[in-house]
Design an enzyme around this catalytic site. Structure first.
Site, PDB file in Angstrom:
ATOM      1  N   LYS A 233       0.841  -1.195   0.000  1.00  0.00           N
ATOM      2  CA  LYS A 233       0.000   0.000   0.000  1.00  0.00           C
ATOM      3  C   LYS A 233       0.879   1.249   0.000  1.00  0.00           C
ATOM      4  O   LYS A 233       2.084   1.180   0.237  1.00  0.00           O
ATOM      5  CB  LYS A 233      -0.939  -0.004   1.207  1.00  0.00           C
ATOM      6  CG  LYS A 233      -0.251  -0.011   2.551  1.00  0.00           C
ATOM      7  CD  LYS A 233      -1.263  -0.077   3.685  1.00  0.00           C
ATOM      8  CE  LYS A 233      -0.563  -0.073   5.042  1.00  0.00           C
ATOM      9  NZ  LYS A 233      -1.532  -0.041   6.151  1.00  0.00           N
TER      10      LYS A 233
ATOM     11  N   TYR B  82      15.372  30.683   7.239  1.00  0.00           N
ATOM     12  CA  TYR B  82      14.276  31.459   7.812  1.00  0.00           C
ATOM     13  C   TYR B  82      14.407  31.607   9.325  1.00  0.00           C
ATOM     14  O   TYR B  82      14.851  30.694  10.024  1.00  0.00           O
ATOM     15  CB  TYR B  82      12.934  30.789   7.502  1.00  0.00           C
ATOM     16  CG  TYR B  82      12.558  30.779   6.044  1.00  0.00           C
ATOM     17  CD1 TYR B  82      12.358  31.959   5.330  1.00  0.00           C
ATOM     18  CD2 TYR B  82      12.400  29.573   5.375  1.00  0.00           C
ATOM     19  CE1 TYR B  82      12.008  31.954   3.995  1.00  0.00           C
ATOM     20  CE2 TYR B  82      12.046  29.541   4.033  1.00  0.00           C
ATOM     21  CZ  TYR B  82      11.851  30.740   3.344  1.00  0.00           C
ATOM     22  OH  TYR B  82      11.504  30.717   2.017  1.00  0.00           O
TER      23      TYR B  82
END
Length: 382
Positions: A50, A278
């Site tokens: 999956k 940042y």
């Protein structure tokens, strides 16, 4: 016109990849062989593929598992099942089970694509019987029993009634009964759930005079609870080279199947006092060299790793510094290094830090780290 312009004009893509996920199919086959040796020949192996095989590429993974003798595959839902069934990777007859409880609109697709459907309730059962009867065909189903996970499945107290309904539905074929452990890291964590499951299935097989495929063991239970192996086991993270927990009572010598790499795209010297990224969360305390690497959180290198992780370049380990940005990270090369633009940085894999250790730094698990490697990261199969 130079060679690059000429090739580009001719439609030949030569641009070097900025990020790559190397996928070792040999390591996948190795891990599968270890699991098979662990559980022996009496239990089948369902390969859990999956989420695009935990980000590794479902088609190449399924192809390799098939070559390793796997004939059962588990996916999340009907969409993943159809992709696997129609993708061309599987060359032999295979059983594909979709774990999610389907919406009513999904049921015809199980019928048309010969996918095994999970049943959890009477309404879905009735819808499936009606849809299959209308086409005079049969839907293969597996009953999911909720013995303590609390996610999907019918409680054991009403499971027998659903099993009787399946047996009295001429267009439904029961292919299996399964459950899922909430805590399979220790044998104690599985005992109560396994006892409830085995009591139910024994009662059904006795009452119906039928034998049905029973399965419960995920990666953790494969390692910790041999009594849970039953007729089939469902390895997931073990296939991809990691243990589900650090305290598993049994350890297999599994090898990571994915290595996440990215290119160094810029190297610069900075004076003391220079801030990086940042919010200026990191400051150089002396003159340093900083490398910028072409991978960020949009590639699957989570922002939670900011200032916590290391990367490997040319065999040496360097700390990641500053906030992880969408497309790049920065690393501190120190005062002496041999790193240059174009070099390859290993973010996790069989070299450098493993996905499990990196996940621990980010406060998550290896499963999420692997699944998070995004589609823009080129998969290279080796």
């Amino acid at each position: 016109m130079d060679a690059i312009q000429s090739n580009f004009s001719a439609g030949i893509a030569l641009a070097e990849n900025m990020t790559e996920a190397l996928v070792s199919l040999d390591n996948l086959a190795w891990n599968t062989s270890l699991i098979r040796k662990r559980v022996g020949g009496s239990a089948r192996i369902m390969g859990i593929v999956k989420a695009n095989a935990y980000g590794h590429n479902v088609h190449r993974v399924a192809e390799t598992l098939e070559k390793s003798g796997v004939r059962d595959f588990g996916v999340a839902n009907i969409h993943e099942a159809i992709e696997l069934k129609t993708g061309g990777a599987l060359k032999k007859p295979a059983n594909i089970l979709a774990f999610s409880s389907p919406l009513p609109s999904h049921i015809p697709f199980f019928l048309h694509h010969d996918i095994e459907m999970t049943l959890c309730d009477s309404l879905t059962l009735q819808s499936a019987e009606e849809i299959a009867a209308a086409e005079n065909k049969t839907i293969a189903v597996q009953l999911k029993v909720d013995t303590g996970m609390g996610r999907l499945g019918t409680p054991p107290a009403v499971a027998m009634e659903l099993l009787r309904q399946i047996d009295h539905s001429p267009h439904l074929e029961l292919k299996g009964i399964y459950t899922h452990f909430a805590d399979s890291s220790t044998a104690e964590g599985t005992t109560k759930q396994l006892d409830a499951f085995k009591t139910l299935t024994a009662e059904y097989e006795h009452a119906s005079s039928k034998t049905v495929c029973k399965h419960a063991a995920n990666s953790g239970a494969i390692l910790s609870a041999p009594e849970s192996w039953l007729d089939m086991v469902r390895p997931g993270i073990l296939l991809y080279g990691y243990h589900p927990t650090k305290n598993s009572p049994c350890r297999l010598d599994v090898r990571p199947v994915m290595q996440f790499e990215a290119k160094v795209i810029f190297v610069k010297k900075v004076p003391a006092g220079t801030t990086i990224s940042y919010n200026r969360t990191w400051t150089a305390n002396e003159p340093r060299s900083i490398a910028t690497i072409a991978a960020g959180y949009a590639d699957g290198y989570t922002r939670a790793l900011s200032g916590r992780a290391t990367v490997m370049i040319n065999g040496n380990t360097y700390p990641q510094v500053g906030i992880v940005t969408m497309d790049q990270i920065m690393v501190d090369l120190g005062t002496r290094h041999d790193v240059k633009t174009g070099d390859t940085a290993t973010l996790f894999g069989w070299e450098g830090i493993g996905a499990d250790s990196l996940a621990g730094l980010a406060g998550t698990i290896s499963y999420e780290m692997l699944c998070s490697v995004s589609a823009r990261v080129k998969r290279i199969f080796i």
